[in-house]
Scaffold this motif. Structure first.
Motif, mmCIF file in Angstrom:
data_model
loop_
_atom_site.group_PDB
_atom_site.id
_atom_site.type_symbol
_atom_site.label_atom_id
_atom_site.label_comp_id
_atom_site.label_asym_id
_atom_site.label_seq_id
_atom_site.Cartn_x
_atom_site.Cartn_y
_atom_site.Cartn_z
ATOM 1 N N GLU A 102 13.124 20.068 5.523
ATOM 2 C CA GLU A 102 12.439 19.365 4.436
ATOM 3 C C GLU A 102 11.810 18.074 4.934
ATOM 4 N N ASN A 103 12.349 17.517 6.033
ATOM 5 C CA ASN A 103 11.817 16.271 6.563
ATOM 6 C C ASN A 103 10.651 16.477 7.522
ATOM 7 N N GLY B 148 -4.986 7.185 18.987
ATOM 8 C CA GLY B 148 -3.974 7.437 17.962
ATOM 9 C C GLY B 148 -2.751 8.103 18.535
ATOM 10 N N LYS B 149 -1.599 7.825 17.924
ATOM 11 C CA LYS B 149 -0.339 8.470 18.280
ATOM 12 C C LYS B 149 -0.037 9.540 17.238
ATOM 13 N N TYR B 150 0.269 10.731 17.690
ATOM 14 C CA TYR B 150 0.479 11.861 16.789
ATOM 15 C C TYR B 150 1.699 11.631 15.896
ATOM 16 N N ILE B 151 1.510 11.862 14.597
ATOM 17 C CA ILE B 151 2.566 11.704 13.600
ATOM 18 C C ILE B 151 3.070 13.081 13.194
ATOM 19 N N GLU B 152 4.372 13.317 13.347
ATOM 20 C CA GLU B 152 4.949 14.614 13.021
ATOM 21 C C GLU B 152 5.628 14.647 11.659
ATOM 22 N N ASN B 153 5.947 13.479 11.096
ATOM 23 C CA ASN B 153 6.749 13.425 9.877
ATOM 24 C C ASN B 153 6.104 12.477 8.888
ATOM 25 N N GLU C 247 7.042 8.829 8.566
ATOM 26 C CA GLU C 247 6.570 7.823 9.514
ATOM 27 C C GLU C 247 5.303 7.128 9.038
ATOM 28 N N VAL C 248 4.660 7.671 8.026
ATOM 29 C CA VAL C 248 3.401 7.110 7.538
ATOM 30 C C VAL C 248 3.687 5.927 6.624
ATOM 31 N N ARG C 249 3.012 4.820 6.853
ATOM 32 C CA ARG C 249 3.264 3.585 6.106
ATOM 33 C C ARG C 249 1.981 3.045 5.475
ATOM 34 N N ASN C 250 2.130 2.468 4.270
ATOM 35 C CA ASN C 250 1.000 1.828 3.619
ATOM 36 C C ASN C 250 0.484 0.656 4.449
ATOM 37 N N ASP C 251 -0.803 0.407 4.369
ATOM 38 C CA ASP C 251 -1.516 -0.696 5.007
ATOM 39 C C ASP C 251 -1.661 -0.522 6.515
ATOM 40 N N LYS C 252 -1.260 0.625 7.051
ATOM 41 C CA LYS C 252 -1.543 0.917 8.449
ATOM 42 C C LYS C 252 -2.782 1.809 8.519
ATOM 43 N N THR C 253 -3.431 1.813 9.677
ATOM 44 C CA THR C 253 -4.640 2.622 9.831
ATOM 45 C C THR C 253 -4.320 3.908 10.583
ATOM 46 N N TYR D 270 -17.400 -0.299 0.673
ATOM 47 C CA TYR D 270 -17.036 1.093 0.395
ATOM 48 C C TYR D 270 -15.778 1.144 -0.464
ATOM 49 N N ASN D 271 -15.701 2.132 -1.334
ATOM 50 C CA ASN D 271 -14.590 2.240 -2.271
ATOM 51 C C ASN D 271 -13.446 3.109 -1.706
ATOM 52 N N PRO D 272 -12.214 2.820 -2.130
ATOM 53 C CA PRO D 272 -11.082 3.695 -1.765
ATOM 54 C C PRO D 272 -11.276 5.089 -2.373
ATOM 55 N N TYR D 273 -10.619 6.076 -1.793
ATOM 56 C CA TYR D 273 -10.682 7.420 -2.345
ATOM 57 C C TYR D 273 -9.437 8.192 -1.921
ATOM 58 N N ASP D 274 -9.206 9.336 -2.550
ATOM 59 C CA ASP D 274 -8.017 10.145 -2.276
ATOM 60 C C ASP D 274 -8.344 11.304 -1.341
ATOM 61 N N ILE D 275 -7.396 11.593 -0.452
ATOM 62 C CA ILE D 275 -7.469 12.775 0.412
ATOM 63 C C ILE D 275 -6.240 13.625 0.118
ATOM 64 N N LYS D 276 -6.442 14.869 -0.289
ATOM 65 C CA LYS D 276 -5.317 15.742 -0.592
ATOM 66 C C LYS D 276 -4.543 16.080 0.674
ATOM 67 N N LEU D 277 -3.215 16.124 0.567
ATOM 68 C CA LEU D 277 -2.388 16.487 1.718
ATOM 69 C C LEU D 277 -2.736 17.882 2.222
ATOM 70 N N SER D 278 -3.102 18.766 1.311
ATOM 71 C CA SER D 278 -3.443 20.135 1.706
ATOM 72 C C SER D 278 -4.736 20.191 2.505
ATOM 73 N N ASP D 279 -5.509 19.099 2.507
ATOM 74 C CA ASP D 279 -6.769 19.037 3.239
ATOM 75 C C ASP D 279 -6.580 18.482 4.646
ATOM 76 N N ILE D 280 -5.387 17.963 4.934
ATOM 77 C CA ILE D 280 -5.135 17.282 6.204
ATOM 78 C C ILE D 280 -4.589 18.258 7.245
ATOM 79 N N LEU D 281 -5.196 18.238 8.428
ATOM 80 C CA LEU D 281 -4.746 19.075 9.536
ATOM 81 C C LEU D 281 -3.872 18.295 10.505
ATOM 82 N N GLU D 282 -4.225 17.050 10.792
ATOM 83 C CA GLU D 282 -3.471 16.212 11.719
ATOM 84 C C GLU D 282 -3.500 14.769 11.256
ATOM 85 N N ILE D 283 -2.463 14.001 11.636
ATOM 86 C CA ILE D 283 -2.406 12.566 11.374
ATOM 87 C C ILE D 283 -2.082 11.857 12.678
#
Length: 255
Positions: free
Chosen positions: A73-74, A155-160, A163-169, A201-214
């Motif tokens: 689950e993690n 970029g460093k590959y994120i597996e979990n 590990e993703v944090r707000n205000d980071k790029t 430029y304005n903020p916008y949403d990206i669906k998790l189902s649309d993401i292949l890699e972080i």
């Protein structure tokens, strides 16, 4: 030891599904699927890919890890992101960073899981980054100053997702946008709200189902237009080879 047989049984039991239902979901003949569960046959590469996408679990985990003993689950639950990213090292044990040049951006979406495509890319060593899987991406546009289309971000590959944090790029590889570099504003249940650093430029949403890699931003490499010999006169390979040579010289002086 391969755990694919036990893992298939356990994953199916978690969903409380029959062998027929799972085989149908993977577009496999049920008789063939049963042989994989019973350990009589090992799935070929194309079938492993289908299983990986069906359960959102990487092929290396399916084959080499007893999933009954870990908390899946993690794990990162992103569509088509269950791809093994091998860490390639040089003779000195330093990680090699694949460089995605501008001309390869379009091919990255179809080639990021293709070993031959990745091996064809130029590589760079940045020892100060430490352990992890790193990759360098080109930046387009003016949405993330001071970075622009003359900059490569590493970029460093994120597996979990934990590990993703707000205000980071992050460099996000998405089905709809391809390679995009943005700041994370908010983690939603099924999406990320991202914001360009350029306020026009304005903020916008990206669906998790649309993401292949972080990939989490860790460094950037730019160029100095004030020099007589501009970077446009240099190939990407020359730029990074020069940087690698400089790093080796510094290491030799410090040794």
């Amino acid at each position: 030891m391969l755990y694919i047989s036990d893992n298939l049984k356990w994953l199916r039991s978690r969903r409380n599904m029959s062998q027929q239902e799972v085989a149908d979901g993977m577009n496999l003949p049920v008789d063939r699927y049963k042989k994989y569960e019973y350990g009589k046959n090992t799935p070929p590469a194309e079938t492993l890919l289908a299983i990986s996408r069906y359960y959102y679990i990487s092929i290396d985990l399916l084959l080499t890890v007893d999933l009954r003993k870990i908390s899946i689950e993690n794990l990162l639950q992103l569509e088509d992101n269950r791809i093994v990213l091998p860490v390639v090292v040089d003779r000195e044990g330093n990680n090699l960073i694949e460089i995605i040049p501008h001309k390869a951006q379009a091919g990255y979406l179809t080639g990021y899981a293709d070993a031959e495509f990745m091996e064809s890319l130029q590589q760079l060593t940045l020892p100060f980054l430490g352990p992890g899987k790193f990759r360098a991406f080109p930046i387009d546009g003016d949405s993330m100053p001071p970075h622009n289309n003359k900059t490569f971000v590493v970029g460093k590959y994120i597996e979990n997702l934990g590990e993703v944090r707000n205000d980071k790029t992050y460099i996000l590889i998405t089905v709809s946008e391809g390679i995009t570099y943005k700041r994370l504003s908010k983690k939603n249940p099924d999406s990320f709200t991202v914001a360009p650093d350029n306020v026009i430029y304005n903020p916008y949403d990206i669906k998790l189902s649309d993401i292949l890699e972080i990939w989490e931003y860790v460094a950037h490499i730019g160029r100095d237009d004030s020099k007589q010999e501009t970077a446009s006169a240099l190939s990407v390979e020359q730029m990074f080879q020069s940087l690698s040579n400089d790093i080796k010289e510094v290491k030799q002086k410090l040794a």
